[in-house]
Design an enzyme around this catalytic site. Structure first.
Site, PDB file in Angstrom:
ATOM      1  N   LYS A  24       0.711  -1.183   0.027  1.00 59.61           N
ATOM      2  CA  LYS A  24       0.099   0.087  -0.416  1.00 59.61           C
ATOM      3  C   LYS A  24       0.799   0.862  -0.176  1.00 59.61           C
ATOM      4  CE  LYS A  24      -2.947   3.370   0.971  1.00 59.61           C
ATOM      5  NZ  LYS A  24      -2.187   4.270   0.918  1.00 59.61           N
ATOM      6  N   VAL A  31       0.387   6.909  13.431  1.00 68.44           N
ATOM      7  CA  VAL A  31      -0.191   6.326  12.698  1.00 68.44           C
ATOM      8  C   VAL A  31       0.400   4.619  12.942  1.00 68.44           C
ATOM      9  CG1 VAL A  31      -0.495   4.760  10.022  1.00 68.44           C
ATOM     10  CG2 VAL A  31      -0.716   8.038  10.368  1.00 68.44           C
ATOM     11  N   GLU A  38       8.754   0.569  11.215  1.00 74.00           N
ATOM     12  CA  GLU A  38       9.538   1.856  10.581  1.00 74.00           C
ATOM     13  C   GLU A  38       9.331   3.526  11.273  1.00 74.00           C
ATOM     14  OE1 GLU A  38      12.269   0.168  10.503  1.00 74.00           O
ATOM     15  OE2 GLU A  38      11.496  -1.622  10.414  1.00 74.00           O
ATOM     16  N   CYS A  46      13.732  10.648   7.891  1.00 77.56           N
ATOM     17  CA  CYS A  46      13.335  10.353   8.643  1.00 77.56           C
ATOM     18  C   CYS A  46      14.388  10.079   9.819  1.00 77.56           C
ATOM     19  CB  CYS A  46      12.715   8.948   9.218  1.00 77.56           C
ATOM     20  SG  CYS A  46      13.874   8.060   7.795  1.00 77.56           S
ATOM     21  N   GLU A 103       8.982  15.705  15.641  1.00 80.04           N
ATOM     22  CA  GLU A 103      10.141  15.581  14.318  1.00 80.04           C
ATOM     23  C   GLU A 103       8.883  16.855  13.363  1.00 80.04           C
ATOM     24  OE1 GLU A 103       8.582  12.322  11.897  1.00 80.04           O
ATOM     25  OE2 GLU A 103      10.832  11.946  10.972  1.00 80.04           O
TER      26      GLU A 103
HETATM   27  P1  NAD Z   1       1.587   8.253   7.439  1.00 79.52           P
HETATM   28  O1  NAD Z   1       2.194   7.103   8.655  1.00 79.52           O
HETATM   29  O2  NAD Z   1       1.255   9.488   7.243  1.00 79.52           O
HETATM   30  O3  NAD Z   1       1.389   7.228   6.417  1.00 79.52           O
HETATM   31  C1  NAD Z   1       2.346   6.231   6.212  1.00 79.52           C
HETATM   32  C2  NAD Z   1       1.717   4.972   5.477  1.00 79.52           C
HETATM   33  O4  NAD Z   1       0.380   5.253   6.203  1.00 79.52           O
HETATM   34  C3  NAD Z   1       1.395   6.430   4.098  1.00 79.52           C
HETATM   35  O5  NAD Z   1       0.853   5.243   3.269  1.00 79.52           O
HETATM   36  C4  NAD Z   1      -0.218   6.316   4.579  1.00 79.52           C
HETATM   37  O6  NAD Z   1      -1.953   6.310   3.378  1.00 79.52           O
HETATM   38  C5  NAD Z   1      -0.976   4.892   5.674  1.00 79.52           C
HETATM   39  N1  NAD Z   1      -1.899   5.689   6.742  1.00 79.52           N
HETATM   40  C6  NAD Z   1      -2.446   6.658   6.464  1.00 79.52           C
HETATM   41  N2  NAD Z   1      -3.149   6.598   8.234  1.00 79.52           N
HETATM   42  C7  NAD Z   1      -3.299   5.072   8.499  1.00 79.52           C
HETATM   43  C8  NAD Z   1      -3.894   4.408   9.240  1.00 79.52           C
HETATM   44  N3  NAD Z   1      -5.196   4.831   9.676  1.00 79.52           N
HETATM   45  N4  NAD Z   1      -4.101   2.525   9.237  1.00 79.52           N
HETATM   46  C9  NAD Z   1      -3.044   2.260   7.858  1.00 79.52           C
HETATM   47  N5  NAD Z   1      -2.424   3.212   6.872  1.00 79.52           N
HETATM   48  C10 NAD Z   1      -2.124   4.241   6.978  1.00 79.52           C
HETATM   49  O7  NAD Z   1       3.382   9.222   7.868  1.00 79.52           O
HETATM   50  P2  NAD Z   1       3.820   9.905   5.726  1.00 79.52           P
HETATM   51  O8  NAD Z   1       3.598  11.059   6.317  1.00 79.52           O
HETATM   52  O9  NAD Z   1       3.444   9.127   5.120  1.00 79.52           O
HETATM   53  O10 NAD Z   1       5.846   9.218   6.317  1.00 79.52           O
HETATM   54  C11 NAD Z   1       6.062  10.274   6.842  1.00 79.52           C
HETATM   55  C12 NAD Z   1       7.223   9.625   8.410  1.00 79.52           C
HETATM   56  O11 NAD Z   1       7.064   8.101   8.321  1.00 79.52           O
HETATM   57  C13 NAD Z   1       7.973  10.245   9.724  1.00 79.52           C
HETATM   58  O12 NAD Z   1       6.917  10.210  10.606  1.00 79.52           O
HETATM   59  C14 NAD Z   1       9.670   9.925   9.074  1.00 79.52           C
HETATM   60  O13 NAD Z   1       9.560   9.921   9.962  1.00 79.52           O
HETATM   61  C15 NAD Z   1       8.749   8.451   8.009  1.00 79.52           C
HETATM   62  N6  NAD Z   1       9.653   7.685   8.279  1.00 79.52           N
HETATM   63  C16 NAD Z   1      10.135   6.109   8.609  1.00 79.52           C
HETATM   64  C17 NAD Z   1      11.256   5.068   7.863  1.00 79.52           C
HETATM   65  C18 NAD Z   1      12.540   4.647   8.753  1.00 79.52           C
HETATM   66  O14 NAD Z   1      12.653   4.367   8.354  1.00 79.52           O
HETATM   67  N7  NAD Z   1      12.778   4.409   9.923  1.00 79.52           N
HETATM   68  C19 NAD Z   1      11.583   5.796   7.134  1.00 79.52           C
HETATM   69  C20 NAD Z   1      10.502   6.902   5.728  1.00 79.52           C
HETATM   70  C21 NAD Z   1      10.042   7.613   6.687  1.00 79.52           C
END
Ligand code: NAD
Length: 500
Positions: free
Chosen positions: A194, A251, A269, A303, A402
Site C-alpha cells: 500500500k 499511524v 519503522e 526520517c 519531528e
Molecule cells: P504516515 O504515517 O502519515 O503514512 C504512512 C503510510 O500509512 C501511508 O501509506 C498512509 O496512507 C498510511 N496510513 C495513514 N493512515 C493510516 C491508517 N489509519 N491505517 C493504515 N495506514 C494508514 O507517514 P507519512 O507522512 O507518509 O511519512 C512520514 C513519516 O514516515 C515520518 O514520521 C518519517 O520519519 C517516517 N519514516 C520512517 C522511516 C524509517 O525507516 N524509520 C523511513 C521513512 C519515513
C-alpha cells in the site's frame, strides 16, 4: 538560498505514456484493478502543484481481494515452494529490468515525490541493489538445521509465512518498497503493498513491470488509496501473516493495534529527531557543508536526518556562520531542472506543517538564525521552502517534534558528557551522528547515544548488511537491511522423533 529559472520540462516518452492513462489502477492477481465503487484521487506534481495522474482509491472490499490474491499465489503459484535458485532467477530478472529503466522510473519518482531527478535515480539503484542483496543472501542461508538433543532426532526448517502486507510513506517510496519486499520475496512470501496516497506511481509501475516480465500472478500486489480506508483495511486484515509499516509513530500505533487484534506480527519503522554532535576539533566549514547537505537532501523529509545540531561552545559562533553560508548557497528549484539541489516538499499540507513548526518554535522562544519560509521558483506553483535554522533551549517544540522539512535546531554544549545527555533527551531513537577527529572519543559517543544507528563523521549511511532500525518512538520489530531481516520473513518449524 538561490532560486533557479525554469526551462520547459521534457518528459521521457515512456513516462508520458504511463501518465497518460485516464485512470491508473492498483495491481491485484496480475490484473489492473480499479475500485468497485469507482472512487479515485489525483496525485500531484509537488513542483508545480498540478495533477500528474488520477489513481483508483480502493475500499476495504478491494483490499480484501488483494489479500485473497496474495494467499492464492502463496498456496498455488509455486512461488513459495520453488527451489530458491529458481526464485532467484525471477528476482534478478526484476532487478535487472528495473535497472534498465532507471531513467524512466527515476523520472516518475521525481515527478511524484518532488525529488531531485538524479537523487530519484539513486533511489532506483538502491531498490535494485537491495533486491540483489537479499536474493543472493537467500541462496546462501542454511534453512534446515539439526538440533542435537539426547533421545530424539530433531531438526528445524525455515518456511515462508504467507501473504505479507507493507504500508509505506511518501518520502522514499521505491527505496522503502525495495527495503521491505526484497527479503519477503526472496524468502518465498507473497506481498501486498500500500503506497502513500501522495506517491503511488512507482509502486504501480513496478507491479506492472513484474507482470510484463512474467512474474506469477498475485506474488506482487499493489493497493492504492487513502490511509484511513485502504491502509486501515490492509493493517486490519486477518488474512495476512506479517505486516511491515513505515511511517509516523501516530499511524504506526494504529497499525500495530490492528495487527495485534489479529495476532499478526508487525514491524514498525517510524520517525526520528536525530542529533549531530560536533566537537571543536572538526574542520568547521567541511562539517557545516555536510550537515547543510543532509538537512536539504530531499528537502529535509528524511526520517533519520540530523535535525538537532549540538555544537561545542568554543566553535559555536563560527559553526553557525558557516552553516548559514552553506544553506544560503543551496539552489532551490524544480526537481527536474539541472542544477537544482533542493526541490519542493511533497504537498501543500507538508509545507503548512513546516511553516507551523517555525511559527510555534519562535512563539516558544527559539531564536531565528536563518529565517526560512516560503520560496518561490519562477514559473512553478509548487510547494517550495527555504532552509531555516533555529536556536535555543532543547525543550522547544521545534527541537522536540519531528518537523520533516529543511529545518535544523542549534544548541551549544560544553563537554562530552553534556553532549551525550543532550543528544539523548528525546523520545525518538533512530539515528545520530558524531563529528570529531578524535576517533576514540567519536566511537565512545557513538555507542553512548541511544538510537538504532550512530554515524561517525558522516550522516545518512546505509550499507547493505548493516542493520538499520529505530528504538523507542522510532520503531520496533527489528529493522531492515541485514541478514536478520531475511530471517524475519521465515517462520521456524521444529520436527522431533523419539529414537526409542
Ligand atoms: P504516515 O504515517 O502519515 O503514512 C504512512 C503510510 O500509512 C501511508 O501509506 C498512509 O496512507 C498510511 N496510513 C495513514 N493512515 C493510516 C491508517 N489509519 N491505517 C493504515 N495506514 C494508514 O507517514 P507519512 O507522512 O507518509 O511519512 C512520514 C513519516 O514516515 C515520518 O514520521 C518519517 O520519519 C517516517 N519514516 C520512517 C522511516 C524509517 O525507516 N524509520 C523511513 C521513512 C519515513
Amino acid at each position: 538560498m538561490q532560486t533557479l529559472t525554469t526551462p520547459t520540462t521534457t518528459l521521457l516518452p515512456e513516462v508520458s505514456r504511463f501518465l497518460d492513462s485516464a485512470l491508473l489502477g492498483g495491481v491485484v492477481g496480475g490484473r489492473d484493478v480499479t475500485a468497485a465503487d469507482g472512487a479515485s484521487f489525483d496525485t500531484l506534481d509537488p513542483g508545480t502543484g498540478e495533477r500528474l495522474a488520477t489513481v483508483t482509491a480502493m475500499s476495504a472490499a478491494d483490499v480484501d481481494r488483494a489479500v485473497v490474491a496474495a494467499n492464492e499465489a502463496f498456496a498455488r503459484s509455486g512461488w513459495a515452494t520453488m527451489p530458491v535458485n529458481e526464485r532467484a532467477v525471477w528476482l534478478h530478472r526484476l532487478a535487472d529490468e528495473v535497472e534498465k529503466r532507471k531513467s524512466i522510473i527515476g523520472q516518475i519518482e521525481a515527478l511524484d515525490a518532488g525529488k531531485v531527478e538524479q537523487q530519484a535515480q539513486g533511489d532506483v539503484q538502491v531498490f535494485v541493489d537491495t533486491m540483489r542483496y537479499f536474493n543472493n543472501l537467500s541462496q546462501n542461508v542454511q534453512r534446515r538445521s539439526a538440533v542435537p538433543v539426547s533421545g530424539y532426532e530433531a531438526w528445524t526448517t525455515r518456511q515462508p509465512w504467507g501473504a505479507c502486507g507493507f504500508i509505506v510513506p511518501w518520502n522514499f517510496p521505491l527505496v522503502l518498497i525495495g527495503w521491505n519486499i526484497s527479503p519477503a520475496l526472496a524468502a518465498g512470501n507473497t506481498v501486498v503493498i500500500k503506497p502513500a496516497e501522495d506517491t503511488p506511481l512507482s509502486a504501480i509501475y513496478l507491479a506492472q513491470l513484474a507482470r510484463e516480465i512474467g512474474f506469477p500472478d498475485g506474488v506482487i500486489n499493489v493497493v492504492t488509496g487513502y490511509g484511513e480506508t485502504a491502509g486501515a483495511a490492509l493493517a486490519g486484515h486477518p488474512g495476512l501473516r506479517r505486516m511491515s509499516f513505515t511511517g509516523s509513530p501516530e499511524v504506526g500505533r494504529l497499525v500495530a493495534e490492528a495487527c495485534g487484534r489479529n495476532l499478526v506480527p508487525c514491524k514498525l519503522e517510524l520517525g526520528g529527531k536525530g542529533a549531530a554532535v560536533v566537537f571543536d576539533d572538526v574542520d568547521i566549514e567541511d562539517t557545516a557543508n555536510k550537515l547543510a547537505r543532509a538537512i536539504t537532501f530531499h528537502s529535509g523529509q528524511v526520517c533519520c536526518d540530523a535535525t538537532r545540531w549540538l555544537v561545542q561552545e568554543s566553535i559555536y559562533e563560527r559553526f553557525v556562520d558557516a552553516s548559514v553560508a552553506a544553506l544560503q548557497r543551496t539552489k532551490v528549484g524544480y526537481q527536474l531542472d539541472a542544477g537544482t539541489q533542493m526541490g519542493p516538499v511533497v504537498s501543500a499540507k507538508q509545507r503548512e506543517r513546516v511553516l507551523g513548526y517555525l511559527e510555534r518554535g519562535r512563539q516558544e522562544g527559539a531564536h531565528t538564525v536563518l529565517e526560512g519560509g516560503v520560496a518561490s521558483v519562477p514559473g512553478r506553483g509548487g510547494f517550495y521552502l527555504k532552509p531555516a535554522l533555529l536556536a535555543g533551549a532543547l525543550g522547544n517544540v521545534a527541537a522536540r517534534d519531528e518537523i520533516f522539512g529543511p529545518v535544523a535546531y542549534l544548541a551549544p554544549f560544553k563537554d562530552e558528557s553534556q553532549a551525550v545527555e543532550l543528544a539523548n533527551c528525546t523520545d525518538y531513537g533512530l539515528a545520530n551522528s558524531v563529528w570529531s577527529r578524535d576517533l576514540t572519543r567519536a566511537s565512545r559517543v557513538a555507542e553512548a547515544m541511544v538510537a538504532g544507528n550512530s554515524w561517525i563523521n558522516a550522516h545518512n549511511l546505509f550499507p547493505l548488511g548493516v542493520p538499520y532500525a529505530g528504538v523507542n518512538k522510532s520503531g520496533m520489530g527489528g529493522g531492515v537491511n541485514s541478514v536478520e531481516t531475511l530471517f524475519d520473513y521465515w517462520r521456524s518449524q521444529s520436527m522431533v522423533r523419539p529414537l526409542s
